[in-house]
Each structure stands twice: as structure tokens, then as C-alpha cells.
Scaffold this motif. Sequence first.
Motif, PDB file in Angstrom:
ATOM      1  N   ILE A   1      -3.133  -5.117  -1.322  1.00 44.60           N
ATOM      2  CA  ILE A   1      -2.233  -6.267  -1.171  1.00 44.60           C
ATOM      3  C   ILE A   1      -3.015  -7.537  -0.832  1.00 44.60           C
ATOM      4  O   ILE A   1      -2.707  -8.629  -1.309  1.00 44.60           O
ATOM      5  N   SER A   2      -4.040  -7.412  -0.001  1.00 48.47           N
ATOM      6  CA  SER A   2      -4.779  -8.594   0.467  1.00 48.47           C
ATOM      7  C   SER A   2      -5.821  -9.075  -0.528  1.00 48.47           C
ATOM      8  O   SER A   2      -6.299 -10.206  -0.425  1.00 48.47           O
ATOM      9  N   CYS A   3      -6.181  -8.259  -1.507  1.00 52.16           N
ATOM     10  CA  CYS A   3      -7.282  -8.611  -2.400  1.00 52.16           C
ATOM     11  C   CYS A   3      -6.993  -9.860  -3.216  1.00 52.16           C
ATOM     12  O   CYS A   3      -7.878 -10.691  -3.415  1.00 52.16           O
ATOM     13  N   GLY A   4      -5.758  -9.991  -3.719  1.00 56.28           N
ATOM     14  CA  GLY A   4      -5.436 -11.110  -4.582  1.00 56.28           C
ATOM     15  C   GLY A   4      -5.739 -12.457  -3.950  1.00 56.28           C
ATOM     16  O   GLY A   4      -6.348 -13.327  -4.574  1.00 56.28           O
ATOM     17  N   SER A   5      -5.341 -12.634  -2.702  1.00 59.81           N
ATOM     18  CA  SER A   5      -5.573 -13.908  -2.023  1.00 59.81           C
ATOM     19  C   SER A   5      -7.060 -14.141  -1.774  1.00 59.81           C
ATOM     20  O   SER A   5      -7.552 -15.271  -1.885  1.00 59.81           O
ATOM     21  N   LEU A   6      -7.791 -13.071  -1.446  1.00 60.19           N
ATOM     22  CA  LEU A   6      -9.225 -13.215  -1.193  1.00 60.19           C
ATOM     23  C   LEU A   6      -9.982 -13.660  -2.437  1.00 60.19           C
ATOM     24  O   LEU A   6     -10.794 -14.598  -2.383  1.00 60.19           O
ATOM     25  N   VAL A   7      -9.709 -13.012  -3.550  1.00 69.34           N
ATOM     26  CA  VAL A   7     -10.456 -13.337  -4.759  1.00 69.34           C
ATOM     27  C   VAL A   7     -10.078 -14.711  -5.291  1.00 69.34           C
ATOM     28  O   VAL A   7     -10.913 -15.416  -5.874  1.00 69.34           O
ATOM     29  N   ASP A   8      -8.841 -15.139  -5.092  1.00 70.39           N
ATOM     30  CA  ASP A   8      -8.438 -16.478  -5.523  1.00 70.39           C
ATOM     31  C   ASP A   8      -9.198 -17.559  -4.763  1.00 70.39           C
ATOM     32  O   ASP A   8      -9.565 -18.587  -5.332  1.00 70.39           O
ATOM     33  N   ARG A   9      -9.464 -17.324  -3.497  1.00 70.00           N
ATOM     34  CA  ARG A   9     -10.097 -18.344  -2.663  1.00 70.00           C
ATOM     35  C   ARG A   9     -11.625 -18.251  -2.660  1.00 70.00           C
ATOM     36  O   ARG A   9     -12.306 -19.284  -2.643  1.00 70.00           O
ATOM     37  N   LEU A  10     -12.149 -17.028  -2.670  1.00 72.88           N
ATOM     38  CA  LEU A  10     -13.593 -16.849  -2.476  1.00 72.88           C
ATOM     39  C   LEU A  10     -14.337 -16.489  -3.752  1.00 72.88           C
ATOM     40  O   LEU A  10     -15.571 -16.561  -3.784  1.00 72.88           O
ATOM     41  N   GLY A  11     -13.624 -16.076  -4.778  1.00 70.83           N
ATOM     42  CA  GLY A  11     -14.289 -15.594  -5.970  1.00 70.83           C
ATOM     43  C   GLY A  11     -14.643 -14.121  -5.823  1.00 70.83           C
ATOM     44  O   GLY A  11     -14.678 -13.573  -4.721  1.00 70.83           O
ATOM     45  N   CYS A  12     -14.936 -13.483  -6.954  1.00 65.39           N
ATOM     46  CA  CYS A  12     -15.185 -12.043  -6.939  1.00 65.39           C
ATOM     47  C   CYS A  12     -16.458 -11.678  -6.188  1.00 65.39           C
ATOM     48  O   CYS A  12     -16.490 -10.710  -5.420  1.00 65.39           O
ATOM     49  N   ARG A  13     -17.528 -12.437  -6.388  1.00 57.31           N
ATOM     50  CA  ARG A  13     -18.825 -12.046  -5.839  1.00 57.31           C
ATOM     51  C   ARG A  13     -18.800 -12.031  -4.315  1.00 57.31           C
ATOM     52  O   ARG A  13     -19.252 -11.069  -3.681  1.00 57.31           O
ATOM     53  N   ARG A  14     -18.295 -13.060  -3.695  1.00 60.20           N
ATOM     54  CA  ARG A  14     -18.234 -13.111  -2.235  1.00 60.20           C
ATOM     55  C   ARG A  14     -17.238 -12.090  -1.679  1.00 60.20           C
ATOM     56  O   ARG A  14     -17.463 -11.505  -0.622  1.00 60.20           O
ATOM     57  N   THR A  15     -16.157 -11.865  -2.415  1.00 60.17           N
ATOM     58  CA  THR A  15     -15.188 -10.863  -1.959  1.00 60.17           C
ATOM     59  C   THR A  15     -15.813  -9.479  -1.959  1.00 60.17           C
ATOM     60  O   THR A  15     -15.590  -8.680  -1.042  1.00 60.17           O
ATOM     61  N   PHE A  16     -16.618  -9.170  -2.973  1.00 58.96           N
ATOM     62  CA  PHE A  16     -17.348  -7.902  -2.999  1.00 58.96           C
ATOM     63  C   PHE A  16     -18.202  -7.754  -1.740  1.00 58.96           C
ATOM     64  O   PHE A  16     -18.215  -6.699  -1.091  1.00 58.96           O
ATOM     65  N   GLN A  17     -18.934  -8.798  -1.401  1.00 62.79           N
ATOM     66  CA  GLN A  17     -19.855  -8.716  -0.267  1.00 62.79           C
ATOM     67  C   GLN A  17     -19.112  -8.596   1.055  1.00 62.79           C
ATOM     68  O   GLN A  17     -19.510  -7.819   1.930  1.00 62.79           O
ATOM     69  N   ILE A  18     -18.041  -9.353   1.217  1.00 65.00           N
ATOM     70  CA  ILE A  18     -17.249  -9.255   2.447  1.00 65.00           C
ATOM     71  C   ILE A  18     -16.615  -7.876   2.562  1.00 65.00           C
ATOM     72  O   ILE A  18     -16.528  -7.293   3.654  1.00 65.00           O
ATOM     73  N   ASP A  19     -16.201  -7.332   1.431  1.00 64.04           N
ATOM     74  CA  ASP A  19     -15.520  -6.047   1.443  1.00 64.04           C
ATOM     75  C   ASP A  19     -16.433  -4.891   1.838  1.00 64.04           C
ATOM     76  O   ASP A  19     -15.956  -3.834   2.256  1.00 64.04           O
ATOM     77  N   THR A  20     -17.732  -5.068   1.689  1.00 67.90           N
ATOM     78  CA  THR A  20     -18.636  -3.992   2.101  1.00 67.90           C
ATOM     79  C   THR A  20     -18.663  -3.806   3.614  1.00 67.90           C
ATOM     80  O   THR A  20     -19.089  -2.750   4.093  1.00 67.90           O
ATOM     81  N   VAL A  21     -18.189  -4.785   4.375  1.00 73.30           N
ATOM     82  CA  VAL A  21     -18.193  -4.673   5.838  1.00 73.30           C
ATOM     83  C   VAL A  21     -17.322  -3.495   6.297  1.00 73.30           C
ATOM     84  O   VAL A  21     -17.804  -2.608   7.019  1.00 73.30           O
ATOM     85  N   PRO A  22     -16.034  -3.438   5.918  1.00 74.03           N
ATOM     86  CA  PRO A  22     -15.252  -2.253   6.329  1.00 74.03           C
ATOM     87  C   PRO A  22     -15.743  -0.961   5.693  1.00 74.03           C
ATOM     88  O   PRO A  22     -15.626   0.114   6.305  1.00 74.03           O
ATOM     89  N   LEU A  23     -16.321  -1.029   4.505  1.00 72.59           N
ATOM     90  CA  LEU A  23     -16.832   0.180   3.861  1.00 72.59           C
ATOM     91  C   LEU A  23     -17.997   0.778   4.638  1.00 72.59           C
ATOM     92  O   LEU A  23     -18.043   1.982   4.916  1.00 72.59           O
ATOM     93  N   ILE A  24     -18.946  -0.076   4.997  1.00 74.91           N
ATOM     94  CA  ILE A  24     -20.129   0.393   5.736  1.00 74.91           C
ATOM     95  C   ILE A  24     -19.741   0.789   7.155  1.00 74.91           C
ATOM     96  O   ILE A  24     -20.110   1.868   7.647  1.00 74.91           O
ATOM     97  N   LEU A  25     -18.978  -0.090   7.810  1.00 78.84           N
ATOM     98  CA  LEU A  25     -18.582   0.176   9.196  1.00 78.84           C
ATOM     99  C   LEU A  25     -17.719   1.435   9.286  1.00 78.84           C
ATOM    100  O   LEU A  25     -17.905   2.266  10.185  1.00 78.84           O
ATOM    101  N   GLY A  26     -16.789   1.598   8.344  1.00 78.90           N
ATOM    102  CA  GLY A  26     -15.914   2.767   8.355  1.00 78.90           C
ATOM    103  C   GLY A  26     -16.683   4.056   8.158  1.00 78.90           C
ATOM    104  O   GLY A  26     -16.398   5.072   8.813  1.00 78.90           O
ATOM    105  N   ALA A  27     -17.682   4.044   7.252  1.00 76.62           N
ATOM    106  CA  ALA A  27     -18.483   5.250   7.022  1.00 76.62           C
ATOM    107  C   ALA A  27     -19.284   5.619   8.262  1.00 76.62           C
ATOM    108  O   ALA A  27     -19.366   6.799   8.642  1.00 76.62           O
ATOM    109  N   ILE A  28     -19.862   4.627   8.928  1.00 74.00           N
ATOM    110  CA  ILE A  28     -20.680   4.896  10.114  1.00 74.00           C
ATOM    111  C   ILE A  28     -19.820   5.369  11.286  1.00 74.00           C
ATOM    112  O   ILE A  28     -20.175   6.313  12.007  1.00 74.00           O
TER     113      ILE A  28
END
Length: 550
Positions: free
Chosen positions: A150-177
Amino acid sequence: MAAAAAATLLNHPSGRAVPFAPPSLPHRRIRSSRLRDDRSFRLDLRLRRRQFKVPPAANKQLPELRTNGPGSEDSPSSRGDSGGGLDLGWLPAFPHVLIASMSNFLFGYHIGVMNGPVVSIAKELGFEGNSILEGLVVSIFIAGAFIGSISCGSLVDRLGCRRTFQIDTVPLILGAIVSAHANSLDEILLGRFLVGLGIGVNTVLVPIYISEVAPTKYRGSLGTMCQIGTCLGIIASLCLGIPSADDPHWWRTMLYIASVPGFIITLGMQFAVDSPRWLCKVGKVGDAREVISNLWDAAEVDKAIEEFQSVIKSDGSEVDSKWLELLEEPHLRVAFIGGALFVLQQFAGINGVLYFSSLTFQDVGITSGALASLLVGLTNFAGALCALYMMDKQGRKRLLVGSYIGMAAAMFLVVYAVSFPLDEDLSHSLSILGTLMYIFAFAVGAGPVTGIIIPELSSTRMRGKIMGFSFSVHWVCNFLVGLFFLELTETYGVNSVYGGFGGVSLLSAIFAYYFIVETKGSQGFTFKVQANRLLIKVEVEDTHGFYWMF
């Protein structure tokens, strides 16, 4: 997987347009009527024949719609059309698509990582034997994914795909650890929720990114990398999970490994390009020109930039788009199609079949759950490779319809084997064959096409929100199937449930045939649609002087 009807027309190599009508129709020539106020516009998905003549003024207002835009398969200057040698027009965009598809690899890895170790996790963290808590550890991932989509649409509209990818790795890495280091139920639940949050964003983001950086001629094939990445992630988690049978603490190592792809995505996206459409929207026209020249074709730069700017001017800014606009045409119709495709995909039973496949394999003597899952994963991967080859040759619609017909046939084969067992060995063999046929058919069309076709149908302004809505529907249906599948099989039997899956698959094929238009080779952003005010009404003339309305 967005106007939708106007954005999905193809050109025949001869220069004539091909309508999206039943196969018996010959090629047609496209004309466009004058722009009309949306208050009087009514888009009818049924084909209606009516006589119509295009006023000369309309032809002056709008040039003939074409799909041989930047990177199009009909573009004579496209890299893939040069000479008769090896076609390598996909190669410049491939590294960027590969980095993005690492997100799907991570998705597949997290799907498979909990299959075996969940028992060891429950025993070590003190909730062994509590099926509700064990199910919660698995399903909270879906809750996080729902919020992320649900939140992805607003993020990519404002930040672009590349920055959204990088920001999104934060919960991915933190969640795995956090999951790997968990010493209590609360910690493992938090970690799984964070991972789900990141995966939910990525499932929406990857198809959007690929659809906007890939040359049109190769967009379908490169889009199939989503499915291939997911398959490879599942296979990798199954292979890495083999030691968990002997080491009850191995699950921690597997979850620590899950953080590695997140670091690769963060670093890789630093060198990847952003969407040229988004760059043009935020005023970085020079960067957009460079991306188009490097990834598509230098000869198409000026034309592409002109089209981007024209669409942005008429379509409005994505940043200003509102969720309530999904209730307005044409976005409502595209959102309906996107949501319906995912409802049908999930209720056709893919997750139920995957869950029950290990029991089916046990009936024929394959007692190793890991081996059974590996066979399923390899079949899924083989189907994805076929989709990679056929996506831009056969087209999205044909693959989708054929895929669901194959899934229905496979389910009915399993039902026959279970309901009318003439011979026990033959019955088990037919069950295995039907299961593998179903998974293969899904991987060829219903899996990859659904995610590819929705962004191709969506308008520039609402693409992110339409994708977010569609994938949120996907996660809700995914959760419901997982929640009720076992209860339904216990109440009504496997043959009845699988028969229902076959029926839904047939319904899905019918829906795809009548409601989906072909988008192979189309450039969605070249169809100028001014949301809420003006719509292009596309009509296709046949040889008898009639027009097919879409």
C-alpha cells in the motif's frame, strides 16, 4: 500487470495497427476520435459494432497513435533490429533489471526459509506444539507485505525507483538480523513483520521499475526476471535448509544469510539508473537523455523526451495523485482489472497446491519434504524460463489464457486421479503429473504476466497506486487461501477443493480473454490521457467500414 483501453494497441510490421479483438479478425487500421469530456465518456469492455466516421478536425487534433516509441520492436533503429545477427538489444538494460530482480530472489528465499525450520524455531523459542503461534510466525509476514504494498506507490512517486529500492533494504536487512538473533516470540514476530514490510514494497516496485527502464521490445522477457528471481530464491532456501535436519540451530544461519541480498541491492542500486520517465518528471532531462541513449537507442532520445514531457503535462504529476482517484475513470477500470487478476490468481489455488504437493509426493514414496519441494521449485523455474522466451513472442494475453487453461486441465487430471483410482500406482503418478503440470502452467503465464501487464495498462499518473492496490489485494487473498485451505480439504476433500481450483482457473481464462487487451510492444506512456478531464476514445475500423469499440 491503465486510459487502459487506449494504451494497449500494437502496430503490425507493415505499419498497420492490430486490434485486440477475437483472433478471427484481420489486422485493422487505427483512428482516433476527438477528445471528449469524461462526463459523457463511457468505456465499454464489450466489443460493439457501430458505424462511425472520423471528423477531419479530429485527425488534426491528434496524430495517429503508434506503438513504435522508444525502444519499440517496430522501431527501425532499435538495437535488436540491426542486421540479421544475434539480437543483443536487451543487454544494456539487463544489469539494472538483474539488480532489481534480486528483490524477488529475496522474496523467494523468505518464502522457503520457514518451510522446514519453523519446527526448530518453535522448539527453541518455547511455543512448540502451538499451531496458532507457529502459523502466526509465518503469516505475520503477509501482514507486513500488505502494508508495504500500500505504501509503495507514494514512495516511488516522490523518491523514484532507485532510492525507494535502497530505503526498502533497511527493513529487509534489519528484519533478517532481528529474526536470526531472536530469543523470544516477540522478537521473531517483529523480524518477520519487518521482512514482510520490505517484501511488500518490492513486489510492487520491481515490475514498475522494469517496465520503465526496459526497451519495449524486451520488456516482457526482462519482466519475467521477477518470476525467475523468485524461483531461484525458493530453490536457494531449500538447498541451504538441508543441514537444518541435523542442526536445530541452523535456522539462525539461514536468516543471517537472508540479509546479504539486501546489502547487494543497496550497493547495486547506487550504480543502477533511475526511470527516465521519473527523471524527466523531476526536471533531470539531461539524465533522462543519457539513460535512454544508453539503455534504449540514441536515435530515440528526442522522440522519447518529447513524449515524456507531453504525457507529464497532460497527465499531471504523480506526487499530486490521490487514492480517491482510483474511483474515477479510467483508473477505476484498470484497478478493477488489476485486483481481479490477483483475486483469480490466488483463488486458482497456487499456494494451496504448493502446500499440498509434499503430501502428494509422499504417496509415491518421496518422503523427503526437501526433495519434493526442490522438484516443485525446478518445475517452477523451468516454466519461468519458457515465459522468458515466449513473453515477447506470443504476447501477454495469449500466455495468460493458455496458462489458466493448462492449470484447469492439470487440476481436473488430479481430481480424476483421486476420484476414480483405477490403479493405485497409476493414480499416484497422475497426481504427480497433474501437480507438476499445474505449477509449470502457472509459471509460464499466470505468475509472471499478472505482474507485468498491470503497469503496462496503468496511466503514468496513477501507476504506483494502481500497483499498490492490486498487490494489496494479492496479499489479502494469499492470506485467506493459506488460512482456510486445510480446513476446506478436511471438510470437503482434496478432489472437491482441487475441482474448485480448476473451475476458478477456467473462469480466469475467460476473464483474461474478454477483459485483457494485448500490451506486447505497446508504449503506455505514449498514449496521451488527461486524467479526470479528457480521454482518448480509440476505435478500430474493419474492412466493412465498421468500428470495434474498446
